[in-house]
Design an enzyme around this catalytic site. Structure first.
Site, PDB file in Angstrom:
ATOM      1  N   ILE A 124     -11.012 -28.511 -45.287  1.00  0.00           N
ATOM      2  CA  ILE A 124     -11.444 -27.339 -46.060  1.00  0.00           C
ATOM      3  C   ILE A 124     -10.163 -26.513 -46.194  1.00  0.00           C
ATOM      4  O   ILE A 124      -9.732 -25.863 -45.251  1.00  0.00           O
ATOM      5  CB  ILE A 124     -12.572 -26.562 -45.355  1.00  0.00           C
ATOM      6  CG1 ILE A 124     -13.819 -27.436 -45.213  1.00  0.00           C
ATOM      7  CG2 ILE A 124     -12.897 -25.290 -46.149  1.00  0.00           C
ATOM      8  CD1 ILE A 124     -14.980 -26.783 -44.484  1.00  0.00           C
ATOM      9  N   PRO A 125      -9.527 -26.590 -47.356  1.00  0.00           N
ATOM     10  CA  PRO A 125      -8.121 -26.186 -47.493  1.00  0.00           C
ATOM     11  C   PRO A 125      -7.846 -24.682 -47.566  1.00  0.00           C
ATOM     12  O   PRO A 125      -7.391 -24.165 -48.588  1.00  0.00           O
ATOM     13  CB  PRO A 125      -7.699 -26.898 -48.771  1.00  0.00           C
ATOM     14  CG  PRO A 125      -8.948 -26.935 -49.591  1.00  0.00           C
ATOM     15  CD  PRO A 125     -10.054 -27.145 -48.595  1.00  0.00           C
ATOM     16  N   CYS A 126      -8.059 -23.984 -46.477  1.00  0.00           N
ATOM     17  CA  CYS A 126      -7.760 -22.550 -46.448  1.00  0.00           C
ATOM     18  C   CYS A 126      -6.269 -22.288 -46.594  1.00  0.00           C
ATOM     19  O   CYS A 126      -5.867 -21.180 -46.960  1.00  0.00           O
ATOM     20  CB  CYS A 126      -8.325 -21.906 -45.185  1.00  0.00           C
ATOM     21  SG  CYS A 126      -7.823 -22.688 -43.655  1.00  0.00           S
ATOM     22  N   HIS A 127      -5.438 -23.304 -46.355  1.00  0.00           N
ATOM     23  CA  HIS A 127      -3.989 -23.140 -46.531  1.00  0.00           C
ATOM     24  C   HIS A 127      -3.609 -22.929 -47.992  1.00  0.00           C
ATOM     25  O   HIS A 127      -2.505 -22.467 -48.282  1.00  0.00           O
ATOM     26  CB  HIS A 127      -3.234 -24.355 -45.959  1.00  0.00           C
ATOM     27  CG  HIS A 127      -3.568 -25.649 -46.615  1.00  0.00           C
ATOM     28  ND1 HIS A 127      -4.671 -26.403 -46.235  1.00  0.00           N
ATOM     29  CD2 HIS A 127      -2.961 -26.331 -47.612  1.00  0.00           C
ATOM     30  CE1 HIS A 127      -4.703 -27.494 -46.984  1.00  0.00           C
ATOM     31  NE2 HIS A 127      -3.685 -27.480 -47.823  1.00  0.00           N
ATOM     32  N   ARG A 128      -4.509 -23.223 -48.913  1.00  0.00           N
ATOM     33  CA  ARG A 128      -4.221 -23.075 -50.343  1.00  0.00           C
ATOM     34  C   ARG A 128      -4.421 -21.646 -50.842  1.00  0.00           C
ATOM     35  O   ARG A 128      -4.245 -21.374 -52.027  1.00  0.00           O
ATOM     36  CB  ARG A 128      -5.078 -24.046 -51.152  1.00  0.00           C
ATOM     37  CG  ARG A 128      -4.723 -25.496 -50.884  1.00  0.00           C
ATOM     38  CD  ARG A 128      -5.576 -26.459 -51.673  1.00  0.00           C
ATOM     39  NE  ARG A 128      -5.306 -27.835 -51.232  1.00  0.00           N
ATOM     40  CZ  ARG A 128      -6.161 -28.841 -51.359  1.00  0.00           C
ATOM     41  NH1 ARG A 128      -7.336 -28.642 -51.947  1.00  0.00           N
ATOM     42  NH2 ARG A 128      -5.839 -30.038 -50.920  1.00  0.00           N
TER      43      ARG A 128
END
Length: 165
Positions: A124-128
């Protein structure tokens, strides 16, 4: 609940979940120790597919994950985490854009809090999610890892964002 560790280019990862799916993918961060329940069992093969897909992602051969996820959170958090999954590989978004996407344009801070509470990092790409000005905003795994993940995906962000790391 089952748990397992997985070595990756961004450090050791902690995986946990049950028959419903992966509930946690956490990075090794000293201020956030991993908590293993007394009745949890070490996963023999339960997360083999997760580990395989992570390895493919880190090798640049996977852009989308196809896994059963079961993150635990409020209805609001779930809506933010679903919106995060819609951010394409190699692209970025802002907290305000996510707030608009979930129909809560004034909940920018709450979106930021939900983003920070994401229990399944990388997948779940919270880094984006970056600052509107292109800055690398807070990341539970540390800004160095965030930059590493964004660089792996070929996402563009200003070089000066790296100078503060």
């Amino acid at each position: 609940m089952f748990y397992r560790y997985h070595d990756s280019p961004i450090g050791r990862l902690f995986l946990s979940g049950d028959d419903k799916g992966l509930q946690q993918l956490l990075m090794d961060v000293p201020r956030h120790p991993w908590n293993i329940g007394e009745d949890w069992q070490f996963a023999a093969r339960q997360f083999d597919d997760v580990c395989l897909q992570l390895d493919e992602y880190f090798a640049g051969r996977r852009r989308r994950f196809d896994l059963r996820l079961s993150p635990q959170g409020t209805v609001f958090q779930q809506s933010v985490w679903k919106a995060l999954q819609a951010i394409p590989y190699g692209q970025t978004s802002f907290y305000s854009r996510l707030a608009e996407q979930i129909g809560k344009p004034k909940a920018v801070r709450a979106v930021g809090t939900a983003n920070g509470a994401n229990p399944i990092s990388v997948i779940i790409p919270c880094h984006r999610v970056i600052g509107r000005d292109g800055s690398l905003t807070g990341y539970a795994g540390g800004l160095q890892r965030k930059a590493q993940l964004l660089a792996l995906e070929g996402a563009s962000f200003p070089e000066q964002a790296l100078l503060s790391l």
